[in-house]
Structures are given as structure tokens and as C-alpha cells.
Enzyme design. Structure first.
Site, PDB file in Angstrom:
ATOM      1  N   LEU A 152     -29.084 -28.737 -34.438  1.00 46.67           N
ATOM      2  CA  LEU A 152     -30.295 -29.335 -34.986  1.00 46.67           C
ATOM      3  C   LEU A 152     -30.690 -30.579 -34.190  1.00 46.67           C
ATOM      4  O   LEU A 152     -31.876 -30.869 -34.019  1.00 46.67           O
ATOM      5  CB  LEU A 152     -30.099 -29.687 -36.456  1.00 46.67           C
ATOM      6  CG  LEU A 152     -31.347 -30.218 -37.162  1.00 46.67           C
ATOM      7  CD1 LEU A 152     -32.444 -29.160 -37.189  1.00 46.67           C
ATOM      8  CD2 LEU A 152     -31.027 -30.698 -38.564  1.00 46.67           C
ATOM      9  N   TYR A 153     -29.701 -31.348 -33.728  1.00 46.00           N
ATOM     10  CA  TYR A 153     -30.007 -32.506 -32.883  1.00 46.00           C
ATOM     11  C   TYR A 153     -30.882 -32.084 -31.707  1.00 46.00           C
ATOM     12  O   TYR A 153     -31.931 -32.679 -31.438  1.00 46.00           O
ATOM     13  CB  TYR A 153     -28.718 -33.145 -32.375  1.00 46.00           C
ATOM     14  CG  TYR A 153     -28.932 -34.111 -31.240  1.00 46.00           C
ATOM     15  CD1 TYR A 153     -29.533 -35.349 -31.456  1.00 46.00           C
ATOM     16  CD2 TYR A 153     -28.531 -33.793 -29.942  1.00 46.00           C
ATOM     17  CE1 TYR A 153     -29.746 -36.241 -30.416  1.00 46.00           C
ATOM     18  CE2 TYR A 153     -28.737 -34.680 -28.897  1.00 46.00           C
ATOM     19  CZ  TYR A 153     -29.347 -35.900 -29.138  1.00 46.00           C
ATOM     20  OH  TYR A 153     -29.556 -36.768 -28.100  1.00 46.00           O
ATOM     21  N   ALA A 154     -30.456 -31.050 -30.990  1.00 49.62           N
ATOM     22  CA  ALA A 154     -31.224 -30.573 -29.839  1.00 49.62           C
ATOM     23  C   ALA A 154     -32.592 -30.060 -30.267  1.00 49.62           C
ATOM     24  O   ALA A 154     -33.602 -30.276 -29.578  1.00 49.62           O
ATOM     25  CB  ALA A 154     -30.445 -29.479 -29.114  1.00 49.62           C
TER      26      ALA A 154
END
Length: 337
Positions: A152-154
Site C-alpha cells: 500500500l505504501y508503494a
């Protein structure tokens, strides 16, 4: 005197960038949430050092608080915004995904709104090499399709790139997105591999090595990184009038003053070689705990930095052994080990 608003100024990269800008005669307005994702004392110390320069001001607030951010931006009226603040950490996004939506999506939207209202000269925003996700053709090139983010960060950073393009197109807002590749160096974050490895080796605790060490990273020394950002400040993208104006290999958008730039060392280093270099600097061997690949991780990263060099004339150059030497020296001094 030109003025730069740096979000995340108490963070690892924001601190180093602010130092460089101050050294080069800029006024720097720092904005940071001082969250407890890692030791707040480290962040406070960074701000204390920056505040020794009269042209630096520190402001504490959350990106999600538009009123606070907007009030600061309107009062200071910076020429340039460098947006580095974010909920960082690939692995933490598995534990607390909501923090990434709030900081990285809502917070970045608020920054863009301030940039639009002020019609600033140049908006520069941090992305990440993690957007390349499952791509396998290396070195990674800015013109590759990036549709396979693994965390999700990416995914939030890829969303930031799309958001930035839309604002650049709609409001003629010169915007540069830079994709960082495994940044390391003095004053680094405690959750990053170099910090964890150094701490573990010096204290005699075991260190976790994922994918049994069969991993490669393009390690980028922090002073090289911020030098690249500093140079990019002076080359805001210009909306082309026709496709023929875009040079081959340039990520400049055909419909917006918008560009994506990789910032990496342009080389890939095996993780075990990196660990061995840390062991040499620490003067002892690590207690190694080999583990399988962690969820969301990728086996390798490697940046094509031709575009950065073409635009700025600069190429990051610090070798990982020298960078590790500098970090371990800082760590020993700061923690008395």
C-alpha cells in the site's frame, strides 16, 4: 532570498536537504508532524541543529490539517515547495495501512492545494523506487509502465504521481516527482536496514536478513540524493507545445509541465556484500538470522539515472563502503558506542 517550504524537515532526508539549502543561501520553512513512528528525540535534534541558522523556521503540524498547512503557506509564501513528508516504511504499511492513506494521499492533496493557490514556481514531491513493484527489466527507467505495486505504501506513492500530473495539467503547476532508491547515511531512520544492522552488530544481537540474503539494492547516499534534489529545483519542467519538443528518454509529459526523475546510485549491490561492509566498519561479525522474503518486498532495485544526469549534469557517486563508513562513525558518536 528565495524561500523553500520543506515538508518533513525533521525527517532523515528533509533534514539533510534543509541543511544544504541553508548552506546555499535559501530561506527554509520547515514543516513536520513529529509523529512517533520512530524516536521523536532524533527528529527534535535534527530541528534543533537546523534552528541554529537564522534563515530556518520550524513549524509542527500534520499534513492532514489543511487549515494549519494553508495558513503557514500563505503567511510564508515560498517560491518552491519540496514535499518529503509521508508515512514511510514499506513493512509498516502492512500493520497500519490507514496511516498511509491519511498522510500520503490526503496530506499530499493538501500540499498540492497550497501549491496551486500560491502558484509557486516549482513543486517537487517524493515518490519511491517501490512504485516499480514487480517490474523485472532493470535498470528501472522512468518511462516504464508501473502498474504492479506490491504494498500500500508503494500504491499511495503511485497515486501521488498521478495526482501530481493532474494538477500540473489543470493548473499549469510545474511539478517534478523524484523516485528515491534505498537512501542511507548519517541521521538515518531507525527502521531502515543500515541502522538496524549496525545496532544489531554493535550490541551483539542477531540481524534479520530476508530472502536468505539473495537481494540487491541500489543504495543511494543521502548527501548525493539531496544534491540531486537541489539541482532539480532549478529546472522546473515546462509544458511542451508539441510532442517533438520532448527529447527521447525524457519523462516530460506531453500535456503538462510534469516530469518523473529517478534518483539512485545507478548500481545494484548484493545485500550480503552490504552486510559485510558494515561488519568491517563495526569490527565484528553479525549474528545472522536468515529468513524468507517478507511479504510485499522485491528481490532487487536498480536505477537508470541517465535522465537525472541529462537534466542536471549530476550523477550520484558515493560508493556504499564509503557511505557505510560515514554512517557507522555517526552512529558511534551519537549513541556513544
Amino acid at each position: 532570498m528565495r524561500k523553500v517550504l520543506v515538508t518533513g524537515s525533521a525527517g532523515f532526508i528533509g533534514f539533510h536537504l534543509s541543511q544544504l539549502l541553508l548552506e546555499e543561501g535559501f530561506a527554509v520553512v520547515g514543516f513536520d508532524g513529529m509523529t512517533d513512528y520512530y524516536d521523536v528525540r532524533l527528529k527534535e535534534r535534527r530541528h534543533q541543529m537546523l534552528l541554529q541558522n537564522q534563515h530556518f523556521s520550524a513549524h509542527v503540524g500534520m499534513l492532514e490539517d489543511l487549515d494549519s498547512l494553508r495558513s503557514l503557506a500563505l503567511a510564508e509564501r515560498p517560491n518552491v515547495i519540496v514535499h518529503l513528508a509521508a508515512q514511510a516504511g514499506v513493512r509498516y504499511s502492512l500493520e497500519n495501512p490507514r496511516a498511509y492513506i491519511e498522510a500520503n494521499i490526503v496530506g499530499t492533496f493538501n500540499v498540492m492545494e497550497c501549491a496551486r493557490e500560491l502558484a509557486i514556481e516549482h513543486l517537487l514531491m517524493a515518490s519511491t523506487s517501490s512504485v516499480y513493484g514487480a517490474n523485472e527489466v532493470m535498470p528501472f527507467d522512468e518511462l516504464e509502465r508501473v502498474e504492479t505495486q506490491m504494498t500500500l505504501y508503494a500504491a499511495t506513492k503511485k497515486a501521488n504521481e498521478s495526482m501530481g500530473h493532474s494538477y500540473a495539467h489543470l493548473w499549469n503547476l510545474p511539478t517534478t516527482m523524484f523516485r528515491f532508491f534505498t537512501v542511507y547515511g548519517p541521521w538515518g531512520r531507525p527502521d531502515m536496514a543500515l541502522f538496524k544492522f549496525t545496532e544489531g552488530i554493535l550490541t551483539g544481537n542477531e540481524i534479520d536478513i530476508y530472502n536468505n540474503g539473495e537481494m540487491y539494492r541500489d543504495f543511494t547516499y543521502v548527501t548525493d540524493l539531496v544534491r540531486a534534489i537541489r539541482l532539480l529545483i532549478d529546472v522546473p519542467p515546462v509544458r511542451p507545445t508539441c510532442a517533438d519538443e520532448i527529447v527521447e528518454g525524457d519523462s516530460l509529459s506531453p500535456v503538462a509541465p510534469y516530469r518523473i526523475v529517478n534518483i539512485g546510485n545507478g548500481d545494484k549491490v548484493k545485500l550480503l556484500d552490504y552486510v559485510e561492509a558494515i561488519e568491517r566498519e563495526c569490527g565484528r561479525e553479525a549474528v545472522r538470522n536468515y529468513l524468507p522474503m517478507q511479504k510485499g518486498d522485491v528481490p532487487a532495485t536498480w536505477a537508470n539515472t541517465d535522465l537525472l544526469n541529462r537534466i542536471t549534469g549530476y550523477k550520484p557517486h558515493t560508493g556504499y563502503r564509503e557511505g557505510i563508513r560515514q554512517f557507522v562513525a555517526w552512529y558511534r558518536d551519537y549513541y556513544g558506542r
